[in-house]
Scaffold this motif. Structure first.
Motif, PDB file in Angstrom:
ATOM      1  N   VAL A  46     -12.024  -5.278  -9.223  1.00 25.45           N
ATOM      2  CA  VAL A  46     -12.086  -4.623  -7.905  1.00 25.45           C
ATOM      3  C   VAL A  46     -11.525  -5.557  -6.831  1.00 25.45           C
ATOM      4  N   LYS A  47     -11.859  -6.842  -6.932  1.00 23.68           N
ATOM      5  CA  LYS A  47     -11.347  -7.806  -5.939  1.00 23.68           C
ATOM      6  C   LYS A  47      -9.826  -7.923  -6.035  1.00 23.68           C
ATOM      7  N   LEU A  48      -9.306  -7.938  -7.274  1.00 18.14           N
ATOM      8  CA  LEU A  48      -7.846  -8.003  -7.454  1.00 18.14           C
ATOM      9  C   LEU A  48      -7.178  -6.769  -6.857  1.00 18.14           C
ATOM     10  N   LEU A  49      -7.785  -5.611  -7.095  1.00 19.07           N
ATOM     11  CA  LEU A  49      -7.231  -4.368  -6.556  1.00 19.07           C
ATOM     12  C   LEU A  49      -7.261  -4.406  -5.027  1.00 19.07           C
ATOM     13  N   GLU A  54      -4.459  -4.549   0.144  1.00 16.49           N
ATOM     14  CA  GLU A  54      -4.354  -5.153   1.488  1.00 16.49           C
ATOM     15  C   GLU A  54      -2.921  -5.057   2.015  1.00 16.49           C
ATOM     16  N   ARG A  55      -1.962  -5.213   1.088  1.00 14.34           N
ATOM     17  CA  ARG A  55      -0.551  -5.156   1.490  1.00 14.34           C
ATOM     18  C   ARG A  55      -0.174  -3.781   2.021  1.00 14.34           C
ATOM     19  N   LEU A  56      -0.946  -2.769   1.615  1.00 13.28           N
ATOM     20  CA  LEU A  56      -0.666  -1.389   2.045  1.00 13.28           C
ATOM     21  C   LEU A  56      -1.552  -0.951   3.200  1.00 13.28           C
ATOM     22  N   GLY A  57      -2.351  -1.882   3.714  1.00 11.19           N
ATOM     23  CA  GLY A  57      -3.238  -1.519   4.828  1.00 11.19           C
ATOM     24  C   GLY A  57      -4.460  -0.744   4.376  1.00 11.19           C
ATOM     25  N   LEU A  58      -4.811  -0.921   3.107  1.00  7.78           N
ATOM     26  CA  LEU A  58      -5.986  -0.222   2.571  1.00  7.78           C
ATOM     27  C   LEU A  58      -7.004  -1.248   2.082  1.00  7.78           C
ATOM     28  N   GLN A  59      -8.210  -0.787   1.768  1.00  7.87           N
ATOM     29  CA  GLN A  59      -9.223  -1.703   1.249  1.00  7.87           C
ATOM     30  C   GLN A  59     -10.198  -0.957   0.332  1.00  7.87           C
ATOM     31  N   VAL A  60     -10.815  -1.730  -0.553  1.00  5.30           N
ATOM     32  CA  VAL A  60     -11.878  -1.148  -1.371  1.00  5.30           C
ATOM     33  C   VAL A  60     -13.179  -1.320  -0.592  1.00  5.30           C
ATOM     34  N   LYS A  61     -13.892  -0.225  -0.431  1.00  6.59           N
ATOM     35  CA  LYS A  61     -15.146  -0.273   0.319  1.00  6.59           C
ATOM     36  C   LYS A  61     -16.304  -0.028  -0.641  1.00  6.59           C
TER      37      LYS A  61
END
Lengths: 196, 266
Positions: A46-49, A54-61
């Motif tokens: 999950v951290k790797l994803l 992050e490069r796409l302006g997204l995040q795992v919440k």
């Protein structure tokens, strides 16, 4: 690429599919589903994803269960937590409108959540309706509140008490909302036009 | 006096502190779940056990992790205090002061919407099938509910002509005849005529043909199709002034139901 790296890359792709494709009525997946599909050290994946996103302006919440249902060790808490992908930054007003949100609905949600935050996360539907009726016609207030409940931003119990819903915990920074409500200048607004 | 811990015990304890602090930091748990004072005292008690410089590195790492937790605790208190000053009366006042666009802006600054891709899943297909099965049939004769048989085949132009399904080369003439007939009937009726009165014919085949012709006339500006909202009636009005000028603004679908429109067996 070594065998280990290839395995990680494959599992990161799988994690992206699990988190992005809507499989249930509510977006995202539970921690136990990730563990089942990615293995015991799924948090590493999950951290790797997350760093890829992050490069796409997204995040795992990671959204923990409601505080009333919390319990058990950290692993158990993560098992029950919901994992989903959100924007990393905020959404421009034009994009929000383009995705079907009315300006007055966004305003009603801001007012409702700020009021709930000021009441330790809980208020009767009647109180909230009265508050919103000072800004919107009452028929719109009811439609808006029903919509927020349906979308998961609010939760309404059998006694018509409204609380913050799972989606608010996932998507809304209540601290930033409170700060913005208190500090926004009465003259300023970057949003124009389409209220109706 | 406390007994000096063994090196392995000291290492385990220090590693546990580092791990605990990292978990709190990474997963966003309440940082006050870490008793910083107790952990610092534990680290102090481990000091006599450290012999090599590498052991001291571990001690330093544990200390750094605890300092990070203190930083998180500070942030935690700051956030909670900010929400605490947001009392209901202040919120009501601010909501009254701000306009709808300003309140929307307040929300947008704090909103990070979910990103998802919707796909058709087996579960959704099952739901759709279950919904379809539960749908009550329309009040039509049973034979009307039978799905039409779709046949895909190639037939020669001669066969099509023999079946009476082709409009031959006189399409334009047929179109003009329809227009003249429509104009005459509309004139008699005071300028416009009911769509269904004009289109309905002796047989269903003729009805379809007339409807087909009218659709061309409407598309190419020969007639105007309007809806009388009070009566729910479709009207046709000849518009020779715009004839030949295609209208592309919108399209209207008018279903032709054999049982509703009537007509013979053909």
């Amino acid at each position: 690429m070594s065998g280990g790296e290839a395995s990680y890359a494959r599992r990161v792709k799988r994690a992206a599919q699990l988190l992005l494709f809507q499989r249930h009525r509510t977006p995202g997946v539970k921690g136990w589903e990730l563990r089942k599909s990615l293995g015991k050290n799924y948090m590493k994946i999950v951290k790797l994803l997350d760093s890829e996103l992050e490069r796409l302006g997204l995040q795992v919440k990671i959204v923990p269960e409601a505080s009333g249902e919390a319990g058990g060790d950290e692993e158990a808490k993560l098992d029950r937590a919901r994992f989903l992908v959100t924007l990393r930054g905020s959404l421009p007003a034009t994009d929000a409108q383009a995705s079907g949100w009315r300006i007055d609905d966004l305003a009603a949600l801001a007012a409702t959540l700020a009021y709930l935050a000021s009441r330790q996360g809980k208020a009767s539907r009647g109180e909230v309706e009265r508050l919103l009726s000072s800004k919107l016609p009452s028929w719109r207030v009811n439609i808006a509140l029903d919509r927020f409940v349906r979308l998961g931003y609010l939760h309404e119990d059998e006694n018509e008490v409204l609380t913050v819903g799972w989606r608010t915990r996932a998507e809304v920074d209540l601290e930033a909302l409170a700060e913005s409500l208190l500090t926004i200048s009465e003259e300023s607004s970057e949003i124009g036009g389409r209220e109706g | 006096m406390k007994e000096k811990p063994s090196l392995s015990e000291a290492r385990d304890r220090a590693l546990r502190i580092v791990h605990l602090c990292r978990e709190v930091e990474a997963k966003g748990f309440n940082p006050f779940e870490v008793d910083v004072k107790e952990e610092l005292e534990a680290l102090r008690s481990l000091l006599p056990a450290w012999v090599k410089p590498s052991d001291l590195t571990l001690d330093g790492e544990a200390l750094r992790s605890l300092s990070k937790v203190v930083e998180l605790q500070d942030e935690w208190v700051r956030v909670r205090s900010k929400l605490r000053i947001l009392d209901p009366e202040t919120v009501k006042t601010r909501i009254a002061e701000l306009t709808i666009p300003q309140l929307a802006e307040v929300f947008l600054k704090a909103w990070k919407p979910t990103v998802k891709i919707e796909v058709l899943t087996l579960e959704r297909l099952k739901e759709a099938a279950s919904y379809w099965v539960r749908l009550k049939p329309r009040s039509l004769p049973p034979e009307a509910l039978e799905a039409p048989r779709m046949v895909e085949a190639e037939v020669s132009p001669e066969t099509v002509k023999a079946l009476g399904l082709t409009l031959s080369g006189d399409f334009r003439r047929l179109l003009e005849e329809t227009f003249q007939k429509l104009s005459a009937e509309a004139e008699k009726a005071g300028g416009e005529i009911s769509y269904w009165d004009f289109v309905r014919a002796e047989t269903f085949r003729e009805t379809v043909l007339k409807a087909y012709m009218v659709s061309f006339l409407a598309t190419y500006g020969y007639v105007q199709l309007t809806l009388d909202r009070l009566k729910g009636e479709l009207k046709l009005k000849p518009t020779p002034e715009t004839a030949g000028k295609p209208k592309g603004e919108y399209s209207v679908a008018i279903p032709l139901d054999k049982f509703m429109v009537g007509g013979g067996e053909e």
